[in-house]
Design an enzyme around this catalytic site. Structure first.
Site, PDB file in Angstrom:
ATOM      1  N   LYS A  54       0.844  -1.204   0.000  1.00 23.54           N
ATOM      2  CA  LYS A  54       0.000   0.000   0.000  1.00 23.54           C
ATOM      3  C   LYS A  54       0.871   1.243   0.000  1.00 23.54           C
ATOM      4  CE  LYS A  54      -3.905  -2.312   2.148  1.00 23.54           C
ATOM      5  NZ  LYS A  54      -4.547  -2.775   3.364  1.00 23.54           N
ATOM      6  N   GLN A  98      -4.950  -1.381   9.494  1.00 28.76           N
ATOM      7  CA  GLN A  98      -4.847  -2.725   8.920  1.00 28.76           C
ATOM      8  C   GLN A  98      -5.507  -3.746   9.854  1.00 28.76           C
ATOM      9  OE1 GLN A  98      -3.444  -3.455   5.798  1.00 28.76           O
ATOM     10  NE2 GLN A  98      -4.325  -5.463   6.181  1.00 28.76           N
ATOM     11  N   ASP A 121     -11.319   3.006   3.962  1.00 28.71           N
ATOM     12  CA  ASP A 121     -11.770   1.611   3.873  1.00 28.71           C
ATOM     13  C   ASP A 121     -13.293   1.529   3.809  1.00 28.71           C
ATOM     14  OD1 ASP A 121      -9.998  -0.464   3.568  1.00 28.71           O
ATOM     15  OD2 ASP A 121      -9.495  -0.616   5.707  1.00 28.71           O
TER      16      ASP A 121
END
Ligand code: NDP
Length: 297
Positions: A54, A98, A121
């Site tokens: 990422k 994460q 997200d």
């Protein structure tokens, strides 16, 4: 194989190129650089690889990447304090924690501490509600990637019969909401669904997000349907070693479908590309600038 292959690697590269182009313009015209903060708690090897990828792709698109690596015994208070700091930082437009988090941390509490406008997200409860009510939301990356591929293939999805297999909060449910928003007739199937094979066979669009290797075979697929395989499963090879397969039995499905995504190289690469797109969108929204065309839901 008769189906067209939907090449997620190539598509993701085109999304990243669009993001990079838009970022370059933002810098030149407005002096703005989108920034993505990724928070990793603990040392899970798979999570470390994801976070590294990422960060690398964020920088390649011309954006700023801020990595926060915290030890596995980080307290809830310390993690929430970091999120408060990132929420307040004007250089940070997107925040991603994460998952999974170590067991002593409350995932819901942590996710819902992120400013919804920076929740790239799309897991914050406000974004879930905004998506469900058809309002402007941050949309989860994996279903957004699937939607982009479907729109690219079909143009308008209006009136199509869509079946999503799987009802998780991160894939199945938001995928269903996005397809509904694009005026599909949506069925969400799950482990208790009766006659699932027959239901899948009605689908013009079939999205598999189950986590069961090669469960959906060609005789579940309507001739000419578009099949999007979200599943990522590692199975043993007869000759030893392992390989990745999806939730769809590729060979038999590809003989019936009109188009299909492979695993690997289908939905997987689109997920990070959409994270970058979401970070760009968040930056544009934060600065009251027009959103990038073709990169949002
Ligand atoms: P979850 O385990 O959270 O959800 C799986 C869903 O599948 C559940 O709703 C479950 O139903 C349903 N299910 C399980 N067994 C069956 C069955 N026999 N028949 C019908 N439905 C069934 O998984 P995720 O949504 O997180 O992930 C799904 C897959 O997608 C996984 O392989 C995962 O690795 C992959 N994935 C890939 C990503 C990418 O970037 N490409 C990103 C995220 C996930 P019930 O609710 O009734 O238990």
């Amino acid at each position: 194989m008769t189906a067209d292959l939907i090449d997620g690697k190539e598509f993701a590269a085109s999304v990243r190129a669009k993001v990079a182009e838009h970022v370059a313009t933002l810098k030149e015209v407005h002096g703005l650089t989108p920034g993505l903060a990724v928070v990793l708690v603990g040392e899970d090897p798979a999570s470390q690889v994801y976070v590294r990828n990422k960060g690398k792709q964020t920088i390649e698109c011309g954006m700023n990447s801020y990595e926060h690596k915290l030890s596995a015994d980080t307290t809830q208070e310390d993690l929430l304090a970091l999120l408060d700091q990132l929420n307040a930082d004007p250089a940070v437009h997107g925040i991603l924690v994460q998952l999974p988090l170590p067991g002593h941390l409350n995932e819901d509490l942590v996710i819902n501490r992120i400013d919804p406008a920076k929740d790239v997200d799309g897991f914050h409860i406000s974004n879930v509600g905004l998506l469900a009510t058809g309002q402007k939301a941050m949309v989860p990356c994996t279903p957004l990637g699937c939607l982009m591929m479907l729109r690219d293939r079909h143009g308008s999805l209006s009136g199509m019969n869509a079946v999503v297999v799987g009802r998780s909060n991160i894939v199945g449910k938001p995928m269903g909401q996005l397809l509904l928003r694009d005026s599909c007739t949506v069925t969400i199937a799950h482990s208790r669904t009766k006659n699932i094979e027959e239901i899948c066979k009605q689908a013009d669009i079939l999205v598999a997000a189950v986590g069961r290797p090669q469960m959906i075979t060609g005789d579940w697929v309507k001739p000419g349907a578009t099949v999007i395989d979200v599943g990522i499963n590692r199975i043993d090879k007869p000759e030893g070693g392992t390989r990745l397969v999806g939730d769809v039995d590729f060979d038999s499905a590809a003989a019936v479908a009109g188009a299909i995504t492979p695993v690997p190289g289908g939905v997987g690469p689109m997920t990070i590309a959409c994270l970058l797109a979401n970070t760009l969108t968040a930056c544009c929204r934060a600065n009251d600038l027009p959103e990038p065309e073709g990169l949002t839901a």
